[in-house]
Design a protein around this motif. Structure first.
Motif, PDB file in Angstrom:
ATOM      1  N   ILE A  90      23.293 -35.341  25.281  1.00  0.00           N
ATOM      2  CA  ILE A  90      22.771 -34.689  24.137  1.00  0.00           C
ATOM      3  C   ILE A  90      22.090 -33.320  24.526  1.00  0.00           C
ATOM      4  O   ILE A  90      21.378 -33.228  25.615  1.00  0.00           O
ATOM      5  N   ARG A  91      22.105 -32.473  23.640  1.00  0.00           N
ATOM      6  CA  ARG A  91      21.645 -31.403  23.995  1.00  0.00           C
ATOM      7  C   ARG A  91      20.963 -30.769  22.546  1.00  0.00           C
ATOM      8  O   ARG A  91      21.671 -30.567  21.634  1.00  0.00           O
ATOM      9  N   LEU A  92      19.646 -30.366  22.602  1.00  0.00           N
ATOM     10  CA  LEU A  92      18.936 -29.771  21.448  1.00  0.00           C
ATOM     11  C   LEU A  92      18.463 -28.478  21.823  1.00  0.00           C
ATOM     12  O   LEU A  92      17.964 -28.326  22.941  1.00  0.00           O
ATOM     13  N   ASP A  93      18.547 -27.239  21.005  1.00  0.00           N
ATOM     14  CA  ASP A  93      18.535 -25.973  21.189  1.00  0.00           C
ATOM     15  C   ASP A  93      17.433 -25.574  19.938  1.00  0.00           C
ATOM     16  O   ASP A  93      18.111 -25.648  18.943  1.00  0.00           O
ATOM     17  N   LYS A  94      16.668 -24.748  20.148  1.00  0.00           N
ATOM     18  CA  LYS A  94      15.872 -24.137  19.214  1.00  0.00           C
ATOM     19  C   LYS A  94      15.588 -22.544  19.448  1.00  0.00           C
ATOM     20  O   LYS A  94      14.806 -22.320  20.659  1.00  0.00           O
ATOM     21  N   TRP A 101      18.025 -30.974  27.253  1.00  0.00           N
ATOM     22  CA  TRP A 101      19.100 -31.511  27.750  1.00  0.00           C
ATOM     23  C   TRP A 101      19.016 -32.954  28.314  1.00  0.00           C
ATOM     24  O   TRP A 101      18.171 -33.181  29.145  1.00  0.00           O
ATOM     25  N   TYR A 102      19.794 -33.943  27.934  1.00  0.00           N
ATOM     26  CA  TYR A 102      19.889 -35.352  28.524  1.00  0.00           C
ATOM     27  C   TYR A 102      21.233 -35.741  28.841  1.00  0.00           C
ATOM     28  O   TYR A 102      22.146 -35.599  28.033  1.00  0.00           O
ATOM     29  N   ASN A 103      21.525 -36.251  30.074  1.00  0.00           N
ATOM     30  CA  ASN A 103      22.859 -36.872  30.313  1.00  0.00           C
ATOM     31  C   ASN A 103      22.590 -38.214  31.144  1.00  0.00           C
ATOM     32  O   ASN A 103      21.684 -38.372  32.016  1.00  0.00           O
ATOM     33  N   TYR A 104      23.625 -39.099  30.626  1.00  0.00           N
ATOM     34  CA  TYR A 104      23.589 -40.449  30.950  1.00  0.00           C
ATOM     35  C   TYR A 104      25.038 -40.491  31.465  1.00  0.00           C
ATOM     36  O   TYR A 104      26.057 -40.359  30.478  1.00  0.00           O
ATOM     37  N   LYS A 105      25.395 -41.138  32.346  1.00  0.00           N
ATOM     38  CA  LYS A 105      26.963 -41.498  32.972  1.00  0.00           C
ATOM     39  C   LYS A 105      26.530 -42.578  33.612  1.00  0.00           C
ATOM     40  O   LYS A 105      25.850 -42.637  34.755  1.00  0.00           O
ATOM     41  N   PHE A 151      27.751 -46.918  39.604  1.00  0.00           N
ATOM     42  CA  PHE A 151      26.677 -45.728  39.837  1.00  0.00           C
ATOM     43  C   PHE A 151      26.088 -45.793  38.281  1.00  0.00           C
ATOM     44  O   PHE A 151      26.793 -45.851  37.273  1.00  0.00           O
ATOM     45  N   LYS A 152      24.883 -44.968  38.241  1.00  0.00           N
ATOM     46  CA  LYS A 152      24.206 -44.949  37.010  1.00  0.00           C
ATOM     47  C   LYS A 152      23.463 -43.554  37.068  1.00  0.00           C
ATOM     48  O   LYS A 152      22.502 -43.609  37.782  1.00  0.00           O
ATOM     49  N   ASN A 153      23.554 -42.667  36.222  1.00  0.00           N
ATOM     50  CA  ASN A 153      22.939 -41.296  36.178  1.00  0.00           C
ATOM     51  C   ASN A 153      22.115 -41.278  35.001  1.00  0.00           C
ATOM     52  O   ASN A 153      22.450 -41.242  33.792  1.00  0.00           O
ATOM     53  N   ASN A 154      20.892 -40.784  35.058  1.00  0.00           N
ATOM     54  CA  ASN A 154      19.964 -40.210  34.035  1.00  0.00           C
ATOM     55  C   ASN A 154      19.246 -39.181  34.265  1.00  0.00           C
ATOM     56  O   ASN A 154      18.409 -39.016  35.246  1.00  0.00           O
ATOM     57  N   ASP A 155      19.731 -38.052  33.729  1.00  0.00           N
ATOM     58  CA  ASP A 155      19.268 -36.750  34.237  1.00  0.00           C
ATOM     59  C   ASP A 155      18.651 -36.250  32.747  1.00  0.00           C
ATOM     60  O   ASP A 155      19.199 -36.248  31.605  1.00  0.00           O
TER      61      ASP A 155
END
Length: 818
Positions: free
Chosen positions: A266-270, A281-285, A367-371
């Motif tokens: 997910i990416r939000l830009d204002k 920006w949020y990234n999960y994999k 593996f699990k990524n939360n960034d």
């Protein structure tokens, strides 16, 4: 012969489809007719600057250099399913993976290590931010095994649907990203929401029960077009991979190579103004991947060889001379066991034992990524950003290796066999003992395999221990254009931790951790001396705190404290509208890792030191017309103090013993790329890459002359045998109306039979798109079209052919835009 005929037929078909000559542009990157930067569609004339460099959001960091950019349009047209698949088409880029998704935790050679021009010192970035962890043991915990990888598995970082562009920078052309990037940089630029509402659904299925699903939504708010959103959800999965064995030509199945991975981005830009914006920006994999370690060597994949291999690994060879003389160990009165036969040299086909991990016990890694990242851009000047960035990375890695030769179990087997057969067993007795005590042949009777599995506790269960890597930090950058000077200054503070966690028998959670902080400061001045000449001096200050461990003693605690300054200089000159040249130099420095300090000063009681050296890059670009371009690139890295694993004479043991020591290294590479547009529909890019290493031991070491060392100090002969000497690539694309098709050819030559099953490999990847409507496209992709048996890496422990790459695979899919 059939493969050659098929290749020629495909080439002829592609050439024949060419139409009338149009106004195509011969760029150095594919699909550069247009792409998007910050919601602005950039047309072909603006995608490259006056020097011929491809322009991206972050290209202002670099001056010249050999840079390739993979665009979003190329990713979609070629239907790359992961980052490795996309980047492998770049000349000079190779991977140390044996062709499957997973990898055993903690071992670089069984993971997706990436090399640029033969150098594993490669930095991986997401939106210009480094994603490696200083305390990581993900790829390798130390340098005592000679590993210098950054420690990042590309395909576990981010899903390909979340990627807008990929910059591959070879050599020291981007000194802003670190003094340890002597090989180069891979910068992954993420997708930002567009102005209009747009969604895509991409579904594909094919060989090996492989399925890919992705849903993407992008746009801006109706009542606030300055607020952009982008989100994607993906799932990728596959059954066991098939491969072609290079020694026998037979097709085998790599048991346990199945995998399933999910990703959310997910990416939000204002946009606050033309110069200011906020990005969240949020990234999960996450994924569960089998790790079969090595492809079975089919010449040994039979009942008799299996029994020979597993007996040699578990018991070894009976020392008949000692047995006949009645020699006993004075300490315990049992027969002295001989050395067990591990590794391919002592036990040919040894790698087949790994089938117990993958095929029988279904060992796996998880593996699990939360960034997340929060970035405030408070100014833009001449294309450069001034910003404040906060980030947090949480990566968790675990594995379950069920099949393990424990010392106690092995000792019990040795004792049982020696006690029963002190003078050796007959062939019948030997076979019966093996079948009673050792694992059955995985390719044999399924009932016996299942019986053994149940007898030994069943398949691998969920992990009871794992690693957690955490990075938290902030970065401040200020950039200002002052007359002819574009000045950038940045400061990054990073806190890295690596937690070892495990559950005790009573169910309680235990942990230990290692921590290291770093402070990185960087200043660069790109001086536009004239319209045709840029000169960019840069200075980088790096500070790494000592390692702090919750379990280490005083002799280790705090070791590793180091700070240093590394300068760099890059320049680029335009002779005329068609000819430009660039040159770059950077001081290289790679600090040692934690494991280098926890061992007792190495095998020979000599402390390893930080790697230091210099990197140079030189290149020329020539455009013969708007349809034809040539680029020549040369890299040279000289490490006055590098780390190498070398076989050195050990007086204590009276033999040559491989160990990591500080040595000298000369690494040279040569790239040449030729781009040509035959007409407005049909274009090609051809390239040639050659790499050469030379290692020289420092005074005091005696190297094994049997490896072909010259004068006892030159390991050049052996090092360069462990990879193809030459890499040729031809990338063809044809687009007209509703049709787009492309062919990628990789030809590896000069392969030594010391490490490979053939002296050359030709690998073809093909894709075909057809647009049924403006919103619906169907496609077919075929990797390894001719089902070539090939390898791109070698592992001496497992033997020639044990790293076979996947055979032919086909995917059929559709992409719908709404």
């Amino acid at each position: 012969m059939k493969k050659k005929q098929l290749t020629l037929a495909i080439l002829a078909a592609l050439v024949y489809t060419g139409g009338g000559y149009g106004t195509a542009f011969a760029g150095h990157d594919e699909n550069l007719q247009s792409y998007t930067i910050d919601n602005i569609v950039v047309e072909a004339e603006q995608t490259i600057n006056q020097f011929g460099d491809t322009v991206t959001e972050q290209s202002y960091y670099r001056t010249g250099g050999d840079v390739k950019v993979i665009t979003r349009e190329e990713i979609e047209k070629r239907h790359y399913t992961d980052l490795t698949e996309a980047i492998k088409r770049i000349p000079g880029v190779t991977f140390q993976n044996p062709g499957y998704r997973g990898g055993e935790y903690g071992y670089q050679f069984y993971n997706n290590g990436v090399l640029i021009n033969g150098d594993s010192r490669v930095v991986i970035l997401i939106d210009g931010r480094r994603v490696d962890n200083l305390t990581s043991t993900r790829i390798n915990s130390n340098s005592t095994s000679g590993s210098k990888s950054t420690g990042v598995n590309l395909d576990q970082m981010i899903g390909i649907e979340s990627v807008d562009k990929i910059e591959v920078i070879k050599g020291p052309g981007a000194s802003a990203y670190g003094p340890d990037a002597t090989g180069g940089v891979i910068n992954i630029i993420t997708r930002k929401g567009v102005v209009e509402h747009k969604g895509t659904l991409d579904l594909s299925t094919g060989s090996w029960h492989k399925h890919n699903y992705s849903l993407t939504l992008s746009g801006s708010l109706d009542d606030d077009p300055t607020f952009h959103y982008f989100g994607t959800v993906t799932r990728n999965m596959s059954g066991d991979t098939k491969y072609v064995d290079g020694e026998t030509g037979q097709t085998g199945t790599l048991g346990g190579s199945n995998w399933k991975e999910d990703a959310v981005n997910i990416r939000l830009d204002k946009d606050l103004s033309d110069e200011q914006s906020i990005k969240l920006w949020y990234n999960y994999k996450a994924g569960r991947d089998g790790y079969p370690i090595s492809t079975p060597r089919l010449k040994y994949w039979n009942q008799n060889d299996w029994e020979r291999i597993i007996f040699g690994a578990a018991v070894g060879q009976l020392d008949t001379n000692r047995a006949l003389k009645g020699a006993v160990d004075p300490d315990d009165g049992i027969w002295k066991p001989a050395r067990t036969l591990t590794g391919d040299t002592r036990n040919p086909g040894y790698a087949n034992l790994y089938a117990l991990d993958g095929k029988v016990y279904n060992s796996f890694s998880k593996f699990k990524n939360n960034d997340w990242e929060l970035k405030w851009t408070f100014d833009k000047d001449n294309g450069m950003e001034s910003f404040v960035r906060l980030y947090d990375q949480n990566h968790r890695y675990a594995d379950r290796d069920k099949y393990v030769w424990g010392d106690a179990e092995r000792a019990a087997l040795v004792q049982d066999y020696r006690t029963r057969f002190p003078a050796g067993a007959t062939q019948a007795e030997l076979k019966q003992w093996i079948r009673d005590h050792l694992a059955p042949f995985p390719g044999g009777d399924p009932a016996k395999v299942q019986e053994w599995l149940e007898k030994t506790g069943g398949s691998a269960k969920e992990p009871t221990s794992w690693h957690e890597e955490r990075n938290r930090g902030f970065q401040v950058q200020y950039a200002k254009s002052i007359g002819k000077n574009d000045v950038i200054a940045s400061l990054t503070y990073d806190k890295a931790k690596n937690y070892d966690k495990w559950r005790k028998n009573n169910g309680t959670l235990a942990e230990s951790h290692t921590a290291r902080d770093s402070v990185i400061a960087y200043v660069q001045d790109k001086i536009h001396i004239t319209d045709n000449w840029d000169l960019t001096p840069a200075l980088r200050y790096s500070y790494y705190s000592g390692y702090h461990s919750s379990t280490a003693g005083d002799d280790v605690q705090g070791k590793g404290n180091v700070n240093f300054i590394t300068p760099a200089l890059n320049t680029e000159y335009l002779f005329d509208d068609t000819l430009s040249m660039y040159f770059g130099w950077a001081k290289g420095f790679r600090p040692l890792r934690q494991g280098d300090y926890t061992s007792t000063d190495g095998v020979f009681y000599t402390p390893l030191e930080d790697e230091r050296g210099d990197s140079w890059t030189l290149g020329v670009r020539k455009e013969f017309s708007q349809h034809t371009a040539l680029a020549v690139h040369y890299d040279w890295t000289h490490m006055g103090n590098a780390i190498a694993t070398l076989p050195i004479w050990n007086d204590a043991d009276g033999e040559y013993q491989s160990t990591a020591v500080n040595a000298k290294e000369d690494k040279k590479s040569f790239n040449i790329t030729f781009d040509h547009a035959f007409d407005k529909h049909f274009s090609m890019s051809a390239s040639y890459t050659h790499m050469q290493d030379k290692w020289m031991a420092k005074p005091g070491w005696v190297l094994d002359p049997n490896w072909g060392y010259q004068g006892g100090s030159d390991v050049n002969t052996q090092i360069n045998r462990l990879r193809p000497q030459n890499h040729y690539a031809l990338n063809l694309s044809y687009e007209k109306g509703k049709i787009y098709t492309g062919m990628l050819m990789n030809w590896y030559t000069g392969c030594s039979y010391t490490a490979f099953t053939d002296s050359q490999f030709l690998v073809l990847d093909w894709n075909f798109n057809y647009s049924f409507t403006p919103d619906l496209t169907g496609y077919i992709t075929v990797n390894n079209l001719t089902n070539e048996a090939y390898q791109t890496s070698y592992n001496a422990w497992n033997g020639v052919g044990s790293s076979s790459m996947p055979g032919r695979s086909l995917m059929v899919g559709a992409r719908y835009t709404f």
